[in-house]
Write a protein that holds these residues in place. Structure first.
Motif, PDB file in Angstrom:
ATOM      1  N   SER A  71       6.671   1.710  -9.007  1.00 36.67           N
ATOM      2  CA  SER A  71       6.184   0.682  -8.079  1.00 36.67           C
ATOM      3  C   SER A  71       6.594  -0.727  -8.509  1.00 36.67           C
ATOM      4  CB  SER A  71       4.656   0.758  -7.971  1.00 36.67           C
ATOM      5  OG  SER A  71       4.053   0.480  -9.209  1.00 36.67           O
ATOM      6  N   VAL A  72       6.816  -0.955  -9.805  1.00 35.58           N
ATOM      7  CA  VAL A  72       7.099  -2.306 -10.296  1.00 35.58           C
ATOM      8  C   VAL A  72       8.413  -2.857  -9.714  1.00 35.58           C
ATOM      9  CG1 VAL A  72       7.558  -3.703 -12.335  1.00 35.58           C
ATOM     10  CG2 VAL A  72       5.706  -2.032 -12.351  1.00 35.58           C
ATOM     11  N   PRO A  73       9.549  -2.162  -9.857  1.00 34.17           N
ATOM     12  CA  PRO A  73      10.773  -2.717  -9.249  1.00 34.17           C
ATOM     13  C   PRO A  73      10.683  -2.801  -7.725  1.00 34.17           C
ATOM     14  CG  PRO A  73      11.175  -0.509 -10.090  1.00 34.17           C
ATOM     15  CD  PRO A  73       9.847  -0.923 -10.622  1.00 34.17           C
ATOM     16  N   HIS A  74       9.980  -1.845  -7.114  1.00 36.56           N
ATOM     17  CA  HIS A  74       9.854  -1.898  -5.661  1.00 36.56           C
ATOM     18  C   HIS A  74       9.068  -3.136  -5.234  1.00 36.56           C
ATOM     19  CE1 HIS A  74      10.550   2.734  -5.246  1.00 36.56           C
ATOM     20  NE2 HIS A  74      11.660   2.059  -5.504  1.00 36.56           N
ATOM     21  N   ILE A  75       7.984  -3.421  -5.942  1.00 39.89           N
ATOM     22  CA  ILE A  75       7.182  -4.605  -5.602  1.00 39.89           C
ATOM     23  C   ILE A  75       8.003  -5.867  -5.835  1.00 39.89           C
ATOM     24  CG2 ILE A  75       5.201  -5.982  -6.353  1.00 39.89           C
ATOM     25  CD1 ILE A  75       3.714  -3.365  -6.778  1.00 39.89           C
ATOM     26  N   TYR A  76       8.736  -5.912  -6.931  1.00 37.05           N
ATOM     27  CA  TYR A  76       9.558  -7.090  -7.221  1.00 37.05           C
ATOM     28  C   TYR A  76      10.587  -7.318  -6.108  1.00 37.05           C
ATOM     29  CZ  TYR A  76      12.633 -10.263  -9.788  1.00 37.05           C
ATOM     30  OH  TYR A  76      13.391 -11.330 -10.168  1.00 37.05           O
ATOM     31  N   ILE A  77      11.212  -6.244  -5.660  1.00 36.62           N
ATOM     32  CA  ILE A  77      12.200  -6.357  -4.577  1.00 36.62           C
ATOM     33  C   ILE A  77      11.515  -6.826  -3.294  1.00 36.62           C
ATOM     34  CG2 ILE A  77      13.734  -5.028  -3.080  1.00 36.62           C
ATOM     35  CD1 ILE A  77      14.387  -3.284  -5.510  1.00 36.62           C
ATOM     36  N   ARG A  96       0.837  -1.213   0.000  1.00 29.22           N
ATOM     37  CA  ARG A  96       0.000   0.000   0.000  1.00 29.22           C
ATOM     38  C   ARG A  96       0.865   1.254   0.000  1.00 29.22           C
ATOM     39  NH1 ARG A  96      -3.292  -3.055   3.619  1.00 29.22           N
ATOM     40  NH2 ARG A  96      -2.206  -2.131   5.396  1.00 29.22           N
ATOM     41  N   GLU A  97       1.932   1.223   0.782  1.00 31.95           N
ATOM     42  CA  GLU A  97       2.826   2.380   0.819  1.00 31.95           C
ATOM     43  C   GLU A  97       3.496   2.599  -0.530  1.00 31.95           C
ATOM     44  OE1 GLU A  97       6.681   3.951   3.420  1.00 31.95           O
ATOM     45  OE2 GLU A  97       5.599   2.120   3.998  1.00 31.95           O
ATOM     46  N   PHE A 137       2.275   1.764  -3.470  1.00 32.32           N
ATOM     47  CA  PHE A 137       1.275   2.292  -4.395  1.00 32.32           C
ATOM     48  C   PHE A 137       0.953   3.754  -4.100  1.00 32.32           C
ATOM     49  CE2 PHE A 137      -0.219  -2.310  -4.913  1.00 32.32           C
ATOM     50  CZ  PHE A 137       0.488  -2.450  -6.093  1.00 32.32           C
ATOM     51  N   GLU A 138       0.947   4.103  -2.794  1.00 35.10           N
ATOM     52  CA  GLU A 138       0.661   5.496  -2.449  1.00 35.10           C
ATOM     53  C   GLU A 138       1.772   6.426  -2.903  1.00 35.10           C
ATOM     54  OE1 GLU A 138       0.010   5.500   1.703  1.00 35.10           O
ATOM     55  OE2 GLU A 138      -1.959   4.514   1.604  1.00 35.10           O
ATOM     56  N   GLU A 139       3.000   5.957  -2.868  1.00 27.43           N
ATOM     57  CA  GLU A 139       4.133   6.789  -3.272  1.00 27.43           C
ATOM     58  C   GLU A 139       4.356   6.772  -4.782  1.00 27.43           C
ATOM     59  OE1 GLU A 139       7.428   5.344  -1.072  1.00 27.43           O
ATOM     60  OE2 GLU A 139       6.731   6.154   0.859  1.00 27.43           O
ATOM     61  N   ASP A 140       3.713   5.845  -5.465  1.00 27.84           N
ATOM     62  CA  ASP A 140       3.913   5.731  -6.910  1.00 27.84           C
ATOM     63  C   ASP A 140       3.157   6.852  -7.627  1.00 27.84           C
ATOM     64  OD1 ASP A 140       4.728   4.751  -9.333  1.00 27.84           O
ATOM     65  OD2 ASP A 140       3.098   3.290  -9.478  1.00 27.84           O
ATOM     66  N   ASN A 141       3.829   7.485  -8.597  1.00 34.03           N
ATOM     67  CA  ASN A 141       3.186   8.556  -9.367  1.00 34.03           C
ATOM     68  C   ASN A 141       2.468   8.039 -10.607  1.00 34.03           C
ATOM     69  OD1 ASN A 141       5.317   7.830 -10.978  1.00 34.03           O
ATOM     70  ND2 ASN A 141       6.441   9.778 -10.759  1.00 34.03           N
ATOM     71  N   CYS A 142       2.449   6.715 -10.775  1.00 31.67           N
ATOM     72  CA  CYS A 142       1.744   6.074 -11.901  1.00 31.67           C
ATOM     73  C   CYS A 142       2.156   6.688 -13.240  1.00 31.67           C
ATOM     74  CB  CYS A 142       0.234   6.197 -11.718  1.00 31.67           C
ATOM     75  SG  CYS A 142      -0.443   5.020 -10.543  1.00 31.67           S
ATOM     76  N   SER A 143       3.449   6.845 -13.388  1.00 32.50           N
ATOM     77  CA  SER A 143       3.987   7.334 -14.662  1.00 32.50           C
ATOM     78  C   SER A 143       5.262   6.571 -14.965  1.00 32.50           C
ATOM     79  CB  SER A 143       4.267   8.838 -14.588  1.00 32.50           C
ATOM     80  OG  SER A 143       5.203   9.124 -13.563  1.00 32.50           O
ATOM     81  N   PRO A 144       5.608   6.415 -16.241  1.00 37.62           N
ATOM     82  CA  PRO A 144       6.818   5.666 -16.604  1.00 37.62           C
ATOM     83  C   PRO A 144       8.056   6.208 -15.909  1.00 37.62           C
ATOM     84  CG  PRO A 144       5.484   6.100 -18.534  1.00 37.62           C
ATOM     85  CD  PRO A 144       4.862   6.891 -17.424  1.00 37.62           C
ATOM     86  N   ILE A 145       9.000   5.315 -15.671  1.00 36.31           N
ATOM     87  CA  ILE A 145      10.224   5.704 -14.951  1.00 36.31           C
ATOM     88  C   ILE A 145      11.182   6.385 -15.927  1.00 36.31           C
ATOM     89  CG2 ILE A 145      12.164   4.875 -13.585  1.00 36.31           C
ATOM     90  CD1 ILE A 145      10.496   2.412 -12.887  1.00 36.31           C
ATOM     91  N   PRO A 146      11.516   7.634 -15.678  1.00 34.26           N
ATOM     92  CA  PRO A 146      12.499   8.312 -16.557  1.00 34.26           C
ATOM     93  C   PRO A 146      13.920   7.995 -16.099  1.00 34.26           C
ATOM     94  CG  PRO A 146      11.626   9.874 -14.974  1.00 34.26           C
ATOM     95  CD  PRO A 146      10.944   8.556 -14.696  1.00 34.26           C
TER      96      PRO A 146
END
Length: 803
Positions: A483-489, A436-437, A439-448
């Motif tokens: 959020s994707v790499p963070h979730i994977y980790i 949840r944390e 997802f809350e911190e994710d800006n839902c935009s591609p990683i530059p």
């Protein structure tokens, strides 16, 4: 003649009786009885015979005296001659006696002294003999007193036995011996009381030292376990290092995932190894046991010891109220229990009969049931997975320690499997918060990424492979959000956390692999899936965010195979093994995508509804404005920009969203025309509405989302188009004639719909008095409307009856 013979015989009997009397051979009463046996005048006759006999004897005596008279006279004459000499001799003897008496007085005095000395000497000898007999008794009694003062009670009892069996019988006639004999029972009771008091002190002492004893025993068991692991590592060193490698990066080695058990200290290996004997003085138990054994009351001692130890066991097994809040509470609880049973095991092996294996087994089974109940109750309050893991490690060390002392601990390991589910639940709750944390911190935009270094950092965290993206120059963007790499980790961290528990259970690699995969499946299918569903349902999540979520789930789904490889590298169990559990990430992320897609369709339709609600038609206008409505143009522009964002979505998702939006827009426009609150509508309003529908059709034909074949998207507005064409060209005759035919030009126009709209137009003409001033063709048109309305009603009624 006969009388004479008889008389002669009687006389002869008297003679015989006299002879017997003189001879004294028979008792006189017997002789006399024979004389007086019923004979008349026997007494007289016998007396006569007796007198005659006496006279005869007197005569004989007289004769003898006469015979010896001269000799007697001569003797007297001789005596008279020596009388004078005798008197002289008497005087001389008297004088001599006096002289002797005077001369012997000193001798007599010395003789009396000698006699007195000899008596004393004899008495002294007797006293010495008696004292020599009594001294050993006194010495032993004195020794007994010294032993009592020195608290050497067992030796004192032995001394008492010697006194009673050997020494006291020798001097039992003396009063002091009786006093001693009377004192011995009291001394024995004193010894029993003192030894029992020492035992009580000992029991109190070990109750206080149980924690230290158990802590030391558990520490030694932990050190032994670590030592065994080191030996195993050394034995397996030639087998190669078991590394977990993902994307060329060396992860933490499996064997380095060790317990964080609190007994770990830097200098613990340097500490001296203490034993239970070093921590507790067992001599009071030994003394008390020996004393009661000597006293023949061993059973009483055994019963008392066991009863008191059972009481202590119940106290030890009682948990502290807030034990579940810290690991120290559990450690103290386990240490006390281990200390208790280590002491009992020591007593079992160093004493004979004080405790038995059956007794310790019974005590352990009772304790084990209580321990399991306590752990079940208190562990259910643990919400921190780290605390649960520490508890698990403590239980394992606790079980290993007691198993080393011969106590069965299978039920404890069974309990660990129960706690495993709870541990997984706490892990899932913790990672739910982590997700949840994220997802809350994710800006839902591609990683530059601005440079190669940033690009490699992302690649090291998440297994992403895209040759096209690699060819692009910097700066560039990854398709997924942060959020994707963070979730994977975090999923890998979860696997490590699960591994820490699994390794504590002494299970095989296959079982550990199965546990890891099952717990990871729970994380994906329940926790992560729930977090994704909640994220998708949040009100503030817009279409752009939903599109990004779909993209993210696609990449996470693709990464599941890397997670399986990650688990395989940890456990060395191939995925091709028959019973290997597969990860269910595919279904998890598919469900999330479907939910996100459905939410996209819902939110897109809601947005269309918001635009449609802005519509402000003048339903009574006489002429159209000549251009489409502003709200509709804004809606179309919104849809164009939205569908441009959908280019990153899978093709079918974007096409479905576009088709759904067009269908919903068409339905909304149709409902607007048929709204029951709309009572009238003019032809100008219909023409204006037609302009808006034309813009919708142009939008559909512009292929806002690629992939549609032909005019598939335009068909979303076919119902509106045919209905508006019917009203625009006023081709009612064709409609009524061809209704129900497959090739009908107005096949999609429902009679109810046409009737409803036509009645609204009819009502408009009635309420406006304009038709009274119309030209003839307008009056004809009004009549035509009425005629068509009647025909449509008939058609609708016929359809109802047919239905």
């Amino acid at each position: 003649m006969y009388g004479l013979l008889l008389e002669e015989d009687k006389d002869q009997d008297y003679e015989n009786a006299l002879v017997e009397i003189e001879s004294f051979e028979l008792p006189i009463e017997t002789t006399l009885r024979s004389v007086y046996d019923d004979q008349p005048n026997a007494h007289q006759k016998f007396m006569e015979k007796l007198d005659a006999c006496i006279r005869n004897h007197d005569k004989e005596i007289e004769k003898m005296c006469n015979f010896h008279h001269q000799g007697f006279v001569d003797a007297i004459t001789e005596l008279l001659k020596v009388r004078t000499d005798a008197e002289k001799l008497k005087v001389q003897v008297t004088d001599t006696n006096c002289k002797l008496q005077d001369a012997g007085k000193e001798v007599i005095a010395q003789t009396e002294d000698i006699i007195r000395c000899r008596i004393q000497q004899r008495n002294i000898t007797t006293v010495v003999e008696k004292l020599q007999c009594c001294l050993p008794v006194l010495e032993m009694y004195s020794k007994l007193k010294e032993q009592m003062n020195a608290k050497r009670y067992y030796s004192a009892l032995k001394t008492m036995e010697q006194l009673e069996n050997i020494y006291f019988p020798r001097v039992s006639q003396y009063r002091f011996c009786q006093i001693m004999i009377e004192n011995l029972p009291k001394l024995r009771e004193d010894i029993k009381e003192i030894s029992m008091s020492d035992l009580k002190d000992f029991l109190e002492s070990i109750r206080k030292h149980s924690n230290k004893i158990g802590e030391t025993a558990m520490k030694q068991a932990q050190q032994q376990k670590i030592f065994n692991v080191i030996l195993q590592k050394q034995n397996n060193i030639n087998m190669g290092r078991n590394m977990c490698i993902t994307n060329g990066k060396i992860l933490q080695e499996r064997n380095e995932v060790t317990s964080t058990y609190a007994f770990e200290e830097e200098d613990e290996n340097e500490e001296e190894v203490l034993t239970v004997q070093d921590l507790v003085d067992f001599s009071p138990v030994y003394r008390c046991l020996h004393i009661y054994s000597v006293l023949g009351d061993e059973e009483t001692f055994e019963n008392y010891y066991r009863k008191q130890r059972k009481k202590q066991a119940r106290l030890v097994l009682q948990p502290q109220p807030n034990m579940h809040e810290t690991v120290d509470g559990y450690r103290r609880y386990f240490s006390q229990i281990v200390g208790f049973f280590v002491v009992e095991d020591h007593i079992l092996h160093v004493t004979q009969g004080l405790v038995t294996r059956a007794y310790t087994d019974e005590l352990w089974n009772m304790a084990l049931s209580k321990i399991i109940a306590v752990l079940r109750a208190h562990s259910s309050y643990c919400t921190d997975p780290d605390l649960v893991l520490e508890l698990i490690n403590l239980i394992v060390v606790f079980a290993d320690t007691l198993q080393g002392y011969g106590f069965p601990v299978n039920r404890l390991f069974d309990l660990l499997f129960e706690i495993r589910d709870q541990y997984n639940e706490t892990l899932l709750k913790k990672w739910a918060g982590v997700f949840r944390e994220i997802f809350e911190e994710d800006n839902c935009s591609p990683i530059p990424v601005a440079n190669e270094e940033e690009y490699k950092i992302i690649i090291s965290k998440f297994p992403f492979q895209d040759p096209d993206l690699e060819k692009h120059s910097f700066p560039k963007k990854f398709p997924m959000s942060q959020s994707v790499p963070h979730i994977y980790i975090q999923v890998k961290e979860f696997i490590y956390a699960s591994l820490k528990f699994s390794e504590s259970l002494h299970r095989s690699s296959t079982e550990i692999d199965d546990m890891l995969r099952k717990s990871t499946n729970l994380l994906l299918t329940r926790t992560l899936s729930s977090c994704l569903q909640n994220l998708i349902k949040k009100p503030h999540i817009g279409l752009t965010e939903l599109v990004q979520i779909i993209i993210n789930t696609t990449h996470l789904e693709q990464a599941c195979k890397y997670l399986e490889d990650f688990i395989t590298n940890i456990t060395n169990i191939s995925q091709e093994t028959v019973h290997t559990t597969r990860l269910y990430g595919l279904s998890t992320f598919k469900d999330a995508r479907h939910s996100a897609e459905g939410e996209i369709y819902t939110k897109l339709n809601q947005k269309i509804d918001e635009f449609v609600q802005l519509a402000d038609y003048d339903w009574t206008m006489s002429e159209p404005d000549g251009r489409a409505s502003g709200y509709l143009m804004d809606l179309i522009n919104f849809l164009r920009s939205t569908f441009q964002v959908f280019t990153h979505l899978p093709g079918k998702v974007a096409q479905t969203a576009c088709m759904s939006a067009c269908q919903h827009l068409s339905t909304s426009l149709m409902q607007m025309l048929l709204d029951s609150e709309l009572k009238q509508i003019s032809m100008g309003a219909v023409q204006q509405f037609n302009l808006d529908v034309i813009q919708c059709e142009l939008f559909a034909s512009s292929e806002p989302v690629p992939g549609f074949q032909g005019d598939t998207l335009q068909l979303a507005f076919i119902d509106l188009r045919q209905l508006l064409d019917l009203f625009m060209v006023w081709d009612w005759s064709t409609y009524l004639a061809d209704y129900g035919q497959p090739a009908s030009k107005y096949l999609r126009v429902n009679p109810n719909t046409a009737l409803t709209l036509l009645e609204k137009m009819k009502d408009t003409s009635k309420k406006n008095n304009i038709f009274a001033q119309f030209r003839k063709n307008d009056r004809d048109k009004q009549k035509l409307i009425e005629t068509v309305v009647r025909q449509l009603r008939s058609l609708v009624n016929g359809m109802s009856q047919h239905t």
